[in-house]
Design an enzyme around this catalytic site. Structure first.
Site, short mmCIF file in Angstrom:
data_model
loop_
_atom_site.label_atom_id
_atom_site.label_comp_id
_atom_site.label_asym_id
_atom_site.label_seq_id
_atom_site.Cartn_x
_atom_site.Cartn_y
_atom_site.Cartn_z
N ASP A 1 0.82 -1.21 0.00
CA ASP A 1 0.00 0.00 0.00
C ASP A 1 0.85 1.27 0.00
OD1 ASP A 1 -2.48 -1.27 -0.07
OD2 ASP A 1 -2.52 -1.53 2.10
N GLY A 2 2.03 1.22 0.66
CA GLY A 2 2.90 2.40 0.65
C GLY A 2 3.37 2.75 -0.74
N GLU B 1 -5.00 10.40 4.09
CA GLU B 1 -5.33 11.36 5.12
C GLU B 1 -4.20 12.33 5.42
OE1 GLU B 1 -2.99 8.55 6.35
OE2 GLU B 1 -4.98 7.76 6.79
N ASP C 1 -5.40 15.31 21.03
CA ASP C 1 -3.99 15.07 20.71
C ASP C 1 -3.69 15.41 19.25
OD1 ASP C 1 -3.46 14.25 23.24
OD2 ASP C 1 -3.29 12.12 22.78
N THR D 1 -10.55 3.84 5.96
CA THR D 1 -10.19 2.52 6.47
C THR D 1 -8.76 2.47 6.98
OG1 THR D 1 -9.61 1.83 4.22
CG2 THR D 1 -11.83 1.30 4.98
N ALA D 2 -8.12 3.63 7.09
CA ALA D 2 -6.74 3.70 7.55
C ALA D 2 -6.71 4.30 8.96
CB ALA D 2 -5.89 4.50 6.56
N LEU E 1 -10.10 5.10 10.76
CA LEU E 1 -10.81 3.97 11.34
C LEU E 1 -10.23 3.62 12.70
CD1 LEU E 1 -12.88 1.67 11.04
CD2 LEU E 1 -11.10 0.36 9.86
N SER E 2 -8.90 3.62 12.80
CA SER E 2 -8.25 3.31 14.08
C SER E 2 -8.59 4.34 15.15
CB SER E 2 -6.72 3.25 13.89
OG SER E 2 -6.36 2.23 12.99
N ASN F 1 3.92 9.19 5.01
CA ASN F 1 5.31 9.25 4.56
C ASN F 1 5.75 10.63 4.08
OD1 ASN F 1 4.20 9.51 2.04
ND2 ASN F 1 4.91 7.56 1.26
#
Length: 305
Positions: free
Chosen positions: A78-79, A153, A182, A193-194, A197-198, A251
């Site tokens: 994915d990166g 994002e 934060d 979904t990245a 989502l977390s 990145n």
């Protein structure tokens, strides 16, 4: 002569081998083929000594990649796909993403499916799915000092060992809101979904024309994820005495000072993914993240003899 490209993760030996193989096969089939590594799409992180590491969006397009290309084969995880999208979106080149990594959430095929996938692409048996991208800019004293193209994002958060932050956020022409947290995330449906989502944000199907704002560890129960039209630009003012760290797609990074402002808006460029069959997002959610799997009850207790 038709023209194609190959972008690959040169840190993965298997990706390098497959890139060389298909360079030879496409060339033998009469294609002009241009190769580049995904490293060219990585913008790099700033440092305290050099808080701004600025690479203009359009300058990331690799040499000899242009609108004449029919498609680009992207080999990596994915990166690499995220990096490839930054490299190719300004030219509007469709990509066939093949997973040589781990999750492969954004990829279309696995390595063992590549011959069949390439046969369909060369025969023109595919459709193109457009994914929304974001343009992220940092403005300092009325001067545009940093920008990046983003598929997943933008994250703006505090540095380690500093206190919670306050963010004044304007969405379009709506009244500004104050969020104590934060950090904050602005994501596309693809990015939902990245990190979003977390952090407790909702999953958004890719075709919905929206963006989402997700606070990271907010200080108030009233500060929750917000979904809004992707026609609305977002401006973030750090109402905070300390500098912040901004990361785009995991990145690329830039330090954001207290008097800076960050502007995020839908990019005129889209990521174009080759789909060999109609996109089925729920299937991907199930396969990659386990969403919607049936509940399995615990076995009934059995008395031992």
């Amino acid at each position: 002569m038709p023209k194609a490209g190959i972008i690959y993760n040169d840190a993965k030996p298997i990706a390098c081998q497959v890139a060389e193989k298909w360079f030879g096969e496409l060339t033998a089939a009469g294609w002009e083929v241009v190769m580049a590594t995904g490293a060219g799409g990585i913008l790099g992180y700033s440092s305290p000594e050099k808080p701004v590491c600025h690479t203009p969006i359009e300058s990331l397009v690799p040499a000899r990649f242009d609108r004449d290309m029919t498609f680009v084969l992207v080999l990596g995880g994915d990166g690499t796909v995220l990096s490839g999208c930054r490299q190719l979106a300004p030219c509007g080149i469709p990509i066939l993403a093949v997973n040589t990594g781990h999750m492969g959430f954004l990829t279309e095929a696995y390595l063992n499916q590549l011959p069949e996938a390439m046969a369909k692409v060369l025969a023109g048996e595919y459709e193109i799915e457009h994914r929304t991208m974001l343009t992220v800019k940092v403005i300092r004293e009325h001067t545009h000092i940093w920008e990046a193209l983003c598929l997943n994002e933008m994250v703006l958060h505090r540095e380690p060992l500093t206190s919670m932050c306050h963010f004044e956020i304007e969405v379009g022409r709506h009244a500004p809101v104050d969020i104590a947290a934060d950090g904050v995330i602005i994501s596309t449906p693809t990015g939902s979904t990245a990190y979003g989502l977390s952090a407790g944000g909702p999953v958004i199907t890719p075709g919905v024309p929206v963006l989402q704002l997700v606070p990271i560890c907010p200080h108030s129960l009233a500060s929750r994820a917000l979904v809004f039209a992707n026609t609305e630009p977002v401006t973030i003012f750090p109402a905070n005495p300390n500098r912040l760290v901004m990361v785009v797609d995991g990145n690329a990074g830039c330090y954001v000072l207290p008097d800076d402002r960050v502007r995020v808006e839908r990019s005129p460029y889209t990521a174009q993914f080759i789909r060999l069959k109609p996109p089925e997002f729920f299937h991907v959610l199930r396969e990659k993240l386990g969403w919607g799997l049936p509940h399995v009850a615990k076995p009934t207790s059995v008395e031992l003899p």
